[in-house]
Every structure is written in C-alpha cells, then in structure tokens.
Scaffold this active site. Structure first.
Site, PDB file in Angstrom:
ATOM      1  N   GLU A  89       0.836  -1.195   0.000  1.00  0.00           N
ATOM      2  CA  GLU A  89       0.000   0.000   0.000  1.00  0.00           C
ATOM      3  C   GLU A  89       0.874   1.249   0.000  1.00  0.00           C
ATOM      4  OE1 GLU A  89      -3.263   2.017   3.112  1.00  0.00           O
ATOM      5  OE2 GLU A  89      -1.972   0.355   3.733  1.00  0.00           O
ATOM      6  N   HIS A  90       0.509   2.227  -0.832  1.00  0.00           N
ATOM      7  CA  HIS A  90       1.190   3.517  -0.803  1.00  0.00           C
ATOM      8  C   HIS A  90       0.558   4.395   0.268  1.00  0.00           C
ATOM      9  CE1 HIS A  90       2.942   7.334  -2.247  1.00  0.00           C
ATOM     10  NE2 HIS A  90       1.760   7.829  -1.906  1.00  0.00           N
ATOM     11  N   ASP A 217      13.420  -2.995  13.939  1.00  0.00           N
ATOM     12  CA  ASP A 217      14.447  -2.109  13.360  1.00  0.00           C
ATOM     13  C   ASP A 217      13.940  -0.667  13.417  1.00  0.00           C
ATOM     14  OD1 ASP A 217      16.776  -1.275  12.123  1.00  0.00           O
ATOM     15  OD2 ASP A 217      16.128  -1.822  10.105  1.00  0.00           O
TER      16      ASP A 217
END
Length: 309
Positions: A89-90, A217
């Site tokens: 998804e953008h 991370d």
C-alpha cells in the site's frame, strides 16, 4: 519490470506517480493502478525474496494487532533477472512531528498486545461455556517468529525458544559474532564476547519478560506520519523483549521526549533498563559492522567493554 508488475497485479493501469525513494538496501517507486496507488520496493540481491517475505509477514503481524498504522502488504514478486519486488500500500508520509507522542502510545500498545491476549485467554478459560467469544488470535508464549526476517539484508535466526536470554544471546549476538569471526577473525571481539556472555543473565535479575511483537528495526528512518496518524514501516519483526525496540531508536535519534514519555507512561522502565539497553544496542552495532564494515568495530567493542565493567 513494468510489464511484469502489470501482469502480476492484474491491472490495466500502471503509471509511475513520481514518488521515489532509495535507501542503503532497496530502491522504491510508487505506481497508480486500477485499484489505487501502490509502492514497490526492488532489490536485486539473491536473498531479496527471503527479505521481502519476512517484511511482508512482519507488516501483516503488526496490522493484525490493530495498534499502529503500517503499509498493507500486497505481493512479493520474483524478478526474471534476479532479486525481487515487494508491492505494498502507498501511504503519503512525511517526517514524524505532530504524532510523536501518539507513536509512543501506539508502540507501547503493540508491545502490550500479546500480554493482553494472555490475560484475555486466561479469562476465557475460566468462563464456563466459552465458544464464539474465544479469541481467534492466540497468545504467543515463545520468542522468535514464524518467518525469517532480515534486519537490513542479513537474515535473522528466528527459531522459537522459550527462554529470552538464550534466544538473544545465541540467535542475535552469537549469530552476529559468528559472521564477524568468519569475515574478520577479530581476536578482541572473540575474547570480549567470551567474558560477556556468562554475565548476561545478571542483567535480567528480577525482570519478567513476556514475548512482545516487535518492529525490530525501529530507527528514525523507519517511522513517519500521515495526515492523521503515525506510521511504522520496513520492519524486521519477531517476538522478543519490549526493551529491545528502543536500542536502535536511541542510537541514531529521530525520537523526541514526548515519544519516550508517552511510551513509558504505558510501559515504565524496569530496574536495570539502561544497562540492558546497552546490551540491545550491541546487536545493532554488530549488525552494522557486518553490513558496512569495520567503521562500527570500535563502537561494538566499546559497548562490550562497558558492559563488563
């Protein structure tokens, strides 16, 4: 590349939107498709498929908690010339600013989610005639992850273990030091580790550790905000100690005091937090040494010496 994406996504429309990005690991490009805008990461390394499969599983696990926003994974695609592409998804993202405190709260919620499941399931087991109300997402009672995930491009050892100290010592620190031994044969690192590993259990005296789903991370480059909420992305997830999450966050900045205040308002610091934080930062220094070379040797050895004092 674009013909492959068009075929794999089943879209007649595939138009580059102009949103591009590139990090030290992968390149990225946004595309408009029949079903909306997507973001595509591309990596040409031989282990790119392994890396992206782990990232997709990490995003899916985070999204299932309904605690913090992350891009929805769509598909991992093998590239004919080698490597892989990861379609997701953008999201229109900008630097984290207004939502720092909200991210702190939501990250704490992510870390507490598995503990809440344990408490909920304990209550359900005490309820006579439990049935349709039983949780579909189950409590995870071990440390690790169902998929290999990569912190950077190096695979992590995620085999399940019931003991956190053993998991972290063997599958995080020892794993990194094995790579350093293979590539550099560093005598000082080897000698410091032989002294440090026997002292690690002392750092956890009196601390209860419930497996928490981690981003894995969480540095400043992997957080942002959209119009209405914070966002986390590029995860390397596993179930571990919630304190591990703050190690790399503190190493490279990007998080202000409101983030930490909001987080610790929900998860207070336990006794010995600062020493354990150094232990968790050691993993990231070693990981950077393995990724980027001996520029991180000094920091790695310094942390080990500090922990032995």
């Amino acid at each position: 590349m674009e013909a492959l994406l068009q075929r794999e996504l089943g879209t007649t429309t595939l138009r580059a939107s102009g949103h591009t990005s590139g990090g030290c690991i992968s390149e990225g490009q946004s595309y408009d498709t029949d079903s909306g805008r997507v973001f595509v990461k591309v990596n040409r390394k031989s282990q790119a498929r392994l890396m992206f499969d782990g990232e997709a599983a990490s995003l899916q696990a985070i999204l299932q908690t309904n605690t913090v926003r992350a891009p929805r994974p769509v598909k991992v695609i093998d590239l004919p010339s080698g490597g892989a592409a990861f379609v997701m998804e953008h999201l229109d993202m900008r630097s984290l600013n207004r939502f720092s405190a909200q991210l702190g709260e939501q990250l704490a919620d992510l870390h507490l989610h598995n503990k809440m499941l344990r408490e909920k399931q304990a209550m359900e087991q005490q309820t006579i005639g439990r049935g349709s109300g039983q949780s579909t997402v189950q409590y995870v009672d071990k440390f690790g992850f169902d998929k290999v995930t990569c912190c950077g491009y190096l695979p992590q050892e995620n085999a399940w273990q019931s003991d956190w100290i053993s998991f972290y010592s063997q599958q995080r620190l020892q794993h990194q030091l094995n790579m350093i031994e293979k590539d550099y044969g560093d005598r000082e690192a080897r000698e410091l580790w032989s002294q440090l590993q026997v002292k690690i259990p002392q750092l956890f005296s009196g601390v209860e550790i419930v497996p928490a789903l981690l981003h894995g991370d969480l540095w400043g480059g992997n957080v942002a905000e959209c119009e209405a909420s914070p966002v986390i992305f590029d995860p390397a997830s596993f179930y571990g100690h919630s304190e591990f999450e703050q190690a790399i966050a503190g190493m490279f900045g990007g998080f202000n005091s409101s983030f930490y205040s909001a987080y610790h308002g929900k998860i207070p610091k336990a006794a010995g937090f600062e020493r354990r934080l150094k232990l968790y930062q050691l993993f990231h220094y070693l990981n950077h040494w393995n990724h980027f070379g001996t520029g991180y040797r000094g920091s790695s050895l310094r942390v080990m010496r500090d922990l032995l004092k």
